[in-house]
Design an enzyme around this catalytic site. Structure first.
Site, mmCIF file in Angstrom:
data_model
loop_
_atom_site.group_PDB
_atom_site.id
_atom_site.type_symbol
_atom_site.label_atom_id
_atom_site.label_comp_id
_atom_site.label_asym_id
_atom_site.label_seq_id
_atom_site.Cartn_x
_atom_site.Cartn_y
_atom_site.Cartn_z
ATOM 1 N N SER A 247 0.843 -1.197 0.000
ATOM 2 C CA SER A 247 0.000 0.000 0.000
ATOM 3 C C SER A 247 0.879 1.248 0.000
ATOM 4 O O SER A 247 0.387 2.358 -0.060
ATOM 5 C CB SER A 247 -0.888 0.007 1.241
ATOM 6 O OG SER A 247 -0.085 0.071 2.397
ATOM 7 N N LYS A 282 -5.776 3.590 5.990
ATOM 8 C CA LYS A 282 -4.531 4.214 6.427
ATOM 9 C C LYS A 282 -4.659 5.723 6.330
ATOM 10 O O LYS A 282 -5.037 6.393 7.274
ATOM 11 C CB LYS A 282 -3.407 3.692 5.524
ATOM 12 C CG LYS A 282 -2.027 3.857 6.098
ATOM 13 C CD LYS A 282 -1.044 2.939 5.383
ATOM 14 C CE LYS A 282 -0.115 3.699 4.498
ATOM 15 N NZ LYS A 282 0.927 2.895 3.893
ATOM 16 N N TYR A 313 -7.472 -10.135 1.081
ATOM 17 C CA TYR A 313 -6.762 -10.792 -0.011
ATOM 18 C C TYR A 313 -7.630 -11.856 -0.690
ATOM 19 O O TYR A 313 -7.208 -12.477 -1.659
ATOM 20 C CB TYR A 313 -5.520 -11.515 0.528
ATOM 21 C CG TYR A 313 -4.336 -10.657 0.884
ATOM 22 C CD1 TYR A 313 -4.437 -9.618 1.798
ATOM 23 C CD2 TYR A 313 -3.083 -10.917 0.335
ATOM 24 C CE1 TYR A 313 -3.326 -8.862 2.151
ATOM 25 C CE2 TYR A 313 -1.962 -10.170 0.678
ATOM 26 C CZ TYR A 313 -2.092 -9.142 1.580
ATOM 27 O OH TYR A 313 -0.996 -8.405 1.923
ATOM 28 N N HIS A 327 4.669 -11.795 3.556
ATOM 29 C CA HIS A 327 4.249 -10.613 4.343
ATOM 30 C C HIS A 327 5.190 -10.485 5.537
ATOM 31 O O HIS A 327 5.783 -11.468 5.975
ATOM 32 C CB HIS A 327 2.805 -10.809 4.836
ATOM 33 C CG HIS A 327 2.118 -9.521 5.177
ATOM 34 N ND1 HIS A 327 2.358 -8.846 6.352
ATOM 35 C CD2 HIS A 327 1.209 -8.774 4.489
ATOM 36 C CE1 HIS A 327 1.613 -7.741 6.366
ATOM 37 N NE2 HIS A 327 0.912 -7.678 5.252
ATOM 38 N N GLY A 328 5.292 -9.286 6.070
ATOM 39 C CA GLY A 328 6.016 -9.092 7.332
ATOM 40 C C GLY A 328 5.207 -9.720 8.465
ATOM 41 O O GLY A 328 3.982 -9.869 8.338
ATOM 42 N N ASP A 329 5.864 -10.080 9.547
ATOM 43 C CA ASP A 329 5.113 -10.781 10.608
ATOM 44 C C ASP A 329 4.381 -9.809 11.545
ATOM 45 O O ASP A 329 3.815 -10.225 12.555
ATOM 46 C CB ASP A 329 6.034 -11.720 11.401
ATOM 47 C CG ASP A 329 7.138 -10.976 12.119
ATOM 48 O OD1 ASP A 329 7.193 -9.728 12.003
ATOM 49 O OD2 ASP A 329 7.951 -11.637 12.785
ATOM 50 N N GLN A 336 -4.815 -5.939 11.533
ATOM 51 C CA GLN A 336 -4.656 -6.746 10.325
ATOM 52 C C GLN A 336 -4.779 -8.254 10.590
ATOM 53 O O GLN A 336 -4.765 -9.052 9.654
ATOM 54 C CB GLN A 336 -3.291 -6.472 9.699
ATOM 55 C CG GLN A 336 -3.160 -5.082 9.116
ATOM 56 C CD GLN A 336 -2.077 -5.040 8.058
ATOM 57 O OE1 GLN A 336 -2.256 -5.478 6.950
ATOM 58 N NE2 GLN A 336 -0.927 -4.525 8.418
ATOM 59 N N ASP A 442 -27.450 27.893 18.634
ATOM 60 C CA ASP A 442 -27.026 27.806 17.233
ATOM 61 C C ASP A 442 -27.732 28.885 16.417
ATOM 62 O O ASP A 442 -28.614 28.603 15.612
ATOM 63 C CB ASP A 442 -27.369 26.380 16.731
ATOM 64 C CG ASP A 442 -26.959 26.147 15.298
ATOM 65 O OD1 ASP A 442 -26.101 26.900 14.788
ATOM 66 O OD2 ASP A 442 -27.506 25.213 14.676
HETATM 67 C C1 SPV Z 1 -25.456 21.670 11.930
HETATM 68 O O1 SPV Z 1 -24.956 20.591 12.206
HETATM 69 O O2 SPV Z 1 -25.190 22.688 12.532
HETATM 70 C C2 SPV Z 1 -26.402 21.765 10.827
HETATM 71 C C3 SPV Z 1 -27.135 20.574 10.418
HETATM 72 O O3 SPV Z 1 -26.564 22.823 10.295
HETATM 73 S S1 SPV Z 1 -28.626 20.585 11.236
HETATM 74 O O4 SPV Z 1 -28.351 20.693 12.651
HETATM 75 O O5 SPV Z 1 -29.320 19.366 10.912
HETATM 76 O O6 SPV Z 1 -29.372 21.753 10.783
HETATM 77 MG MG MG Z 2 -25.723 24.429 11.302
#
Ligand code: SPV
Ligand code: MG
Length: 669
Positions: A247, A282, A313, A327-329, A336, A442
C-alpha cells in the site's frame, strides 16, 4: 567475503553437452545456465568478488562471465594442469587471492535453491550442506558427522555419514587451516585427490558444521541424467508464484529487501492496493494508484503488478492462487490479524503457503510517514482531497468534529468488517455542535473568528478534509471574505443555507420563525463566493431549506436547479422527517435533470437509510452532523451526576475511558 567457484574440470561424463564449453555453462532452464544461476545468487547476496578457477575452455568461460554484466569483480585463475590434476591444485593456484578472507565455496556444477544459499550465507559458523533425508549416494560425497561436526568428507565413507554437497561457507580462521593443508598436499605433489582429503587431515582445527538442507534442491550435475532431474526441479522452482501486496507510496530499503527475498521463491506478482482501499484504512495515498503501480513495475524481479481492490486478499488469492504469500510478521496482531487469518484459510484451501519475514521497524520510514501526514495536513493538499475522494468513491461520509479531540476521533476511528476497513472520509464542522460546545445557541452567535479557531484546533491534529457549516453565509459582502479565509486555511467545502435574518437550527423546523432567502439573492451570494475563491478545489454547497420550512418539493427543486446554475458545486437537501421519502423524491427528480452536481444529505432524522442506499440513489456526501456531541455530553452529564450522588469518583470509573487509552488517542510528536 569472496565466492570461490571451481570450474577447471573437464566434465567428460556430460558427453556432447560439454563439447563446446565447460560444464558450468550448461543450461538448466530457459533463462539460466548452472553458472549464471550461481552468479546471480552471489550478486544478489551482495558478495562482490568472485574467484573462479578455470582450465578447460577457459577463454570461453571468461568471456561468458563478462557477458552476464553482473555487479561482480572476477579473478580468474587458470590451472594449467587441469587435465592431469584435481581441483585441489586449482585452489592451490589461486591461494594468493584466497588467503585471509571468509569464503563461500562451491563446485561449478552445483545447482541449489535460493533458500539453500541463503541459509549457507546466514550461518555464523563454517558449514557444508548435507541432507538428512536423502539416501547415501554410491559415488558422490558423504560427510562423516561426529559430535555434531563434520570430521571427514569423501566418497568412500558410509558409516555415521550423510549425503553431502560441495557448498561451503568457511570462516577465515577455518579456511586458512584448510588452505594451508591444501598447499602442503600440492607442494608434496599430492594434486590428484580432492581438496577434502586435505580437510580430512585437519578437521579438528578446521571446524565445519553440517547444514541440513533435507530435500531442497542442492545437487551436482555430472551426467545428462542428472541434468534432466535438476532442470525439472529448477523449472518447478521457477514456476512457483509468489504474491505480495503493497500500500506504500514511499519505497525504502526495507521494501526492497523483502522484494528481494520474495522473488527468490518464484515469479513475484505484486499487488498494489487501490487508492480507495488505502484511504479506507490508512491515509489518503500521496501517489495515485497508476503511479504506485508503475513504481513497482520498474523494480527488478517483479514479474507482474496487479491491482488489489480491497484490503482483504480473498478475491485476489482465489483468482491468482499463488504458491506463496509473503508478508512481514507484524500483522499477527492488531487490526490486520483478521486479514491474516483469512489469508491462511484461503491458502489452506488450495495448498498455498504463507511466508512471513520478521518485520523490522524502520525509523527512516516512520519519519517519512510522519512527513507525509504533515503533507496531507497542508492546506493545499487537504483542500483538494474532498474532490478527489468524491471522484474516487462516488459517495463520501463525514462526521462532525468540534474540537481537536473530536477531530482525532473522526480521523482515527476505523472498523474492520468482512475484510474491508471503514473510516470517515471527512469532518463536518457543524454550527450546532461548535455552538453547543461553547454553551451557546445555534443562531450565528459564535462569530467567524471563533469558528475559525475551532477549524484551526481540528486541523492542527488531523489530515482529513473539512466541510464547514457556514450557516447562512451572512451578508454577501461578508461571505466573500469567509470564502477566502476558509480556502486559505485548507477547508474543502462550505455549505450555506438559503435563509436570512436570525437563523435558527433547522431541526426546529417551523416551530420557530425562520425566513428563507429569495432565489435571486441567494444565487447572487453563491456567484459572489465563486468569484472570490482562488483555487479550483474549493467547493460552495447550496443548502435548500424548503422541505424544513414546508414550502414543498417544487420549491426545493426550483431552488436546487437555480443554485446549481448560479455555480454551486453541490446541493444539500435537508429534511427533518423520519421518513426518507421526501429526500428520495428530491434526489430522484434532481438526478433526472442533473447527473453531475453532488448531492449532500444530513440524515439526523431519516437515520434508517444506509450509506449504500444513499449512494445507489445518487447521493454523494452523507454527513453525520451531531452524533459525537449528542453522545459525548450526556455521558459527561451522567458521570457528573454519579460523582455527586456518591461523593466520590469510584462509581464513575467504569464509565470513563482509561487514562492509557486517552493518552494513546493523542499522538506524541
Ligand atoms: C449543523 O450541524 O449545525 C447543521 C445541520 O446545520 S442541522 O443541525 O441538521 O441543521
Ligand atoms: Mg448548522
Amino acid at each position: 567475503m569472496k565466492a570461490l567457484i571451481l570450474n577447471s574440470g573437464l566434465g567428460h561424463r556430460m558427453g556432447v553437452l560439454t563439447s563446446e564449453h565447460p560444464k558450468c555453462m550448461t543450461e538448466v532452464s530457459a533463462k539460466d545456465t548452472i553458472l549464471s544461476r550461481q552468479l546471480k545468487m552471489i550478486a544478489e547476496a551482495g558478495i562482490q568478488e568472485v574467484v573462479m578457477t578455470t582450465g578447460y575452455f577457459d577463454e570461453i568461460l571468461v568471456n561468458y562471465c563478462r557477458s552476464l554484466h553482473l555487479p561482480l569483480k572476477f579473478t580468474f585463475v587458470n590451472n594449467p594442469l587441469y587435465a592431469q590434476t584435481n581441483y585441489i591444485y586449482s585452489i592451490y593456484c589461486a591461494k594468493e587471492v584466497l588467503k585471509d578472507d571468509d569464503i563461500v565455496l562451491m563446485h561449478g556444477d552445483l545447482v541449489f535453491a535460493a533458500d539453500v544459499f541463503d541459509s549457507v550465507l546466514e550461518s555464523e559458523v563454517s558449514c557444508m550442506t548435507v541432507s538428512t533425508t536423502l539416501p547415501l549416494p554410491e559415488k558422490d560425497f558423504k560427510a562423516v558427522i561426529q559430535d555434531g561436526q563434520i570430521k571427514k568428507v569423501g566418497i568412500e565413507f558410509f558409516d555415521d555419514a550423510l549425503a553431502a554437497q560441495p557448498l561451503y561457507k568457511l570462516n577465515k580462521k577455518d579456511w586458512n587451516v584448510w588452505l594451508d593443508e591444501i598447499c602442503k598436499f600440492c607442494e608434496s605433489d599430492n594434486r590428484k585427490c580432492y581438496a577434502e582429503n586435505a580437510f580430512n587431515q585437519v578437521s579438528d582445527a578446521c571446524v565445519i558444521m553440517p547444514l541440513d538442507v533435507q530435500d531442497k534442491l542442492c545437487g551436482e550435475i555430472d551426467t545428462p541424467e542428472d541434468l534432466e532431474i535438476v532442470a525439472a526441479r529448477v523449472k518447478e522452482l521457477e514456476d512457483k508464484t509468489v504474491y505480495m501486496c503493497f500500500s506504500t507510496d514511499m519505497l525504502h530499503s526495507g521494501h526492497i529487501a523483502i522484494i528481494k527475498k520474495a522473488k527468490k521463491l518464484g515469479r513475484l506478482i505484486v499487488g498494489v492496493l487501490s487508492d480507495e482501499a488505502i484511504a479506507s484504512y490508512k491515509r489518503f495515498p500521496l501517489m495515485p494508484f497508476a503511479e504506485r503501480k508503475s513504481l513497482f513495475e520498474n523494480i527488478n524481479g517483479v514479474a507482474a503488478v496487479v491491482e488489489q481492490k480491497e484490503l482483504s486478499y480473498k478475491n485476489i488469492l482465489t483468482d491468482l492462487k499463488p504458491d506463496y504469500v509473503v508478508h512481514g510478521d507484524d500483522w499477527k496482531t492488531g487490526f490486520q490479524k483478521p486479514i491474516r487469518d483469512e489469508v491462511l484459510a484461503v491458502l489452506q484451501s488450495y495448498g498455498g503457503e504463507l511466508i512471513e519475514y520478521p518485520y523490522s521497524k524502520d525509523e527512516k520510514y516512520d519519519e517519512l510517514e510522519k512527513n507525509s501526514r504533515l503533507q496531507l495536513a497542508m492546506p493545499d493538499a487537504r483542500r483538494g482531497r474532498l474532490k478527489k475522494l468524491l471522484a474516487m468513491k462516488g459517495c463520501v461520509t463525514a462526521i462532525e468534529a468540534h474540537s481537536g479531540i473530536t477531530g482525532l476521533i473522526a480521523e482515527k476511528t476505523t472498523v474492520l468488517q468482512d475484510g474491508k476497513t471503514y473510516q470517515f472520509d471527512a469532518m463536518w464542522v457543524s454550527s450546532l455542535c461548535d455552538s453547543t460546545a461553547k454553551g451557546k445557541p445555534d443562531i450565528e452567535l459564535v462569530d467567524m473568528t471563533s469558528r475559525f479557531r475551532t477549524i484551526d484546533d481540528i486541523m492542527e491534529v488531523t489530515t482529513k478534509p473539512i466541510i464547514f457549516d457556514g450557516d447562512t453565509g451572512g451578508l454577501t459582502e461578508h461571505f466573500v471574505y469567509t470564502v477566502k479565509s476558509l480556502e486559505r486555511m485548507g477547508v474543502s467545502m462550505v455549505i450555506i443555507e438559503d435563509k436570512t435574518g436570525l437563523k435558527k437550527n433547522s431541526l426546529f423546523g417551523t416551530e420557530v420563525e425562520q425566513t428563507q432567502d429569495s432565489i435571486e439573492n441567494f444565487s447572487e451570494k453563491i456567484r459572489a463566493g465563486k468569484r472570490a475563491q482562488k483555487t479550483k478545489d474549493f467547493m460552495i454547497c447550496a443548502r435548500i431549506e424548503s422541505l424544513i420550512l414546508e414550502r414543498g418539493m417544487e420549491d426545493a427543486l426550483e431552488r436546487a436547479f437555480a443554485f446549481a446554475d448560479a455555480g454551486a458545486d453541490a446541493i444539500m437537501i435537508h429534511s427533518r422527517k423520519k421518513d426518507p421519502a421526501e429526500i428520495f423524491e428530491f434526489v430522484e427528480r434532481f438526478r433526472a435533470k442533473d447527473s453531475a452536481t453532488p448531492i449532500v444529505v444530513v440524515p439526523t432524522s431519516f437515520n434508517s437509510v444506509t450509506e449504500e442506499e444513499f449512494k445507489a440513489r445518487g447521493v454523494n456526501v452523507v454527513i453525520y452532523a451531531n452524533q459525537l456531541t449528542r453522545s459525548g455530553f450526556p455521558a459527561m452529564q451522567n458521570v457528573a451526576k454519579t460523582i455527586l450522588t456518591n461523593h466520590r469518583a469510584k462509581e464513575a470509573d467504569d464509565m470513563c475511558m482509561s487514562i492509557k487509552e486517552i493518552i494513546t488517542l493523542i499522538p506524541e510528536e
